[in-house]
Design an enzyme around this catalytic site. Structure first.
Site, mmCIF file in Angstrom:
data_model
loop_
_atom_site.group_PDB
_atom_site.id
_atom_site.type_symbol
_atom_site.label_atom_id
_atom_site.label_comp_id
_atom_site.label_asym_id
_atom_site.label_seq_id
_atom_site.Cartn_x
_atom_site.Cartn_y
_atom_site.Cartn_z
ATOM 1 N N GLY A 9 4.396 -9.362 -0.299
ATOM 2 C CA GLY A 9 4.899 -9.920 0.955
ATOM 3 C C GLY A 9 4.719 -8.903 2.065
ATOM 4 O O GLY A 9 3.762 -8.135 2.064
ATOM 5 N N CYS A 10 5.637 -8.869 2.984
ATOM 6 C CA CYS A 10 5.555 -7.959 4.123
ATOM 7 C C CYS A 10 5.534 -6.511 3.648
ATOM 8 O O CYS A 10 6.390 -6.087 2.874
ATOM 9 C CB CYS A 10 6.752 -8.180 5.044
ATOM 10 N N PHE A 11 4.563 -5.751 4.142
ATOM 11 C CA PHE A 11 4.450 -4.366 3.675
ATOM 12 C C PHE A 11 5.594 -3.487 4.134
ATOM 13 O O PHE A 11 5.846 -2.450 3.547
ATOM 14 C CB PHE A 11 3.093 -3.742 3.989
#
Length: 173
Positions: A9-11
């Protein structure tokens, strides 16, 4: 030192967690898995480049094993949602492990098999050979530490970091 490349997902979320893991030398946010060379964040966000938001971990195998990194990975994100983590939707948010050797691939397949018994839905984590890693823009690096009160960080990243701290207290720096 060894390297692992993971997309959960979002880093910002995954980087924030792994920066707290004992044995991690560095955690860099970036992009991998697409066809555009040197993509920008804006390009990746369109979903047209094929890249996933990933983190590149450099770690000391004498302190933490690749398998342990994967166990953390499968605990801090939902590997059962295709191209999605919470409200973040798109191929750039897919769950993916980019392996760099036959040993990493075999370990990843084994851990995915074991984790299939933990989750109520099928694991959709992509397993693919590593490609070119493109480091994300500087303002994405260590984002959570620099912006802990920013809305996304406070309501999405912080709970994942807290979950890691509680579940893997023995792995904290």
């Amino acid at each position: 030192m060894a390297t692992a490349i993971l997309g959960g997902g979002c880093f910002w979320c995954t980087e924030a967690v792994y920066r707290e893991v004992k044995g991690i030398d560095s955690a860099e946010s970036g992009y991998m898995g697409g066809q555009t060379e040197h993509p920008s964040y804006e390009q990746v966000c369109t979903g047209d480049t094929g890249h996933a938001e990933v983190i590149k971990l450099t770690y000391d195998p004498a302190q933490i094993q690749y398998r342990d990194l994967l166990e953390i990975f499968f605990t801090i994100h939902d590997p059962t949602t295709l191209n999605r983590q919470g409200n973040d939707v798109g191929t750039q948010y897919r769950s993916v492990i980019f392996y760099q050797s036959p040993q990493q691939e075999a370990t990843a397949r084994q851990v995915i098999g074991e984790m299939a018994h933990v989750w109520d839905a099928p694991i959709v984590t992509e397993l693919a050979p590593a490609q070119t890693f493109y480091k994300a823009e500087d303002y994405h690096q260590d984002y959570f530490r620099q912006h802990p009160l920013q809305g996304y960080c406070a309501f999405v990243v912080a709970p994942k970091v807290d979950k890691f701290r509680k579940t893997f207290a023995n792995r904290l720096r």
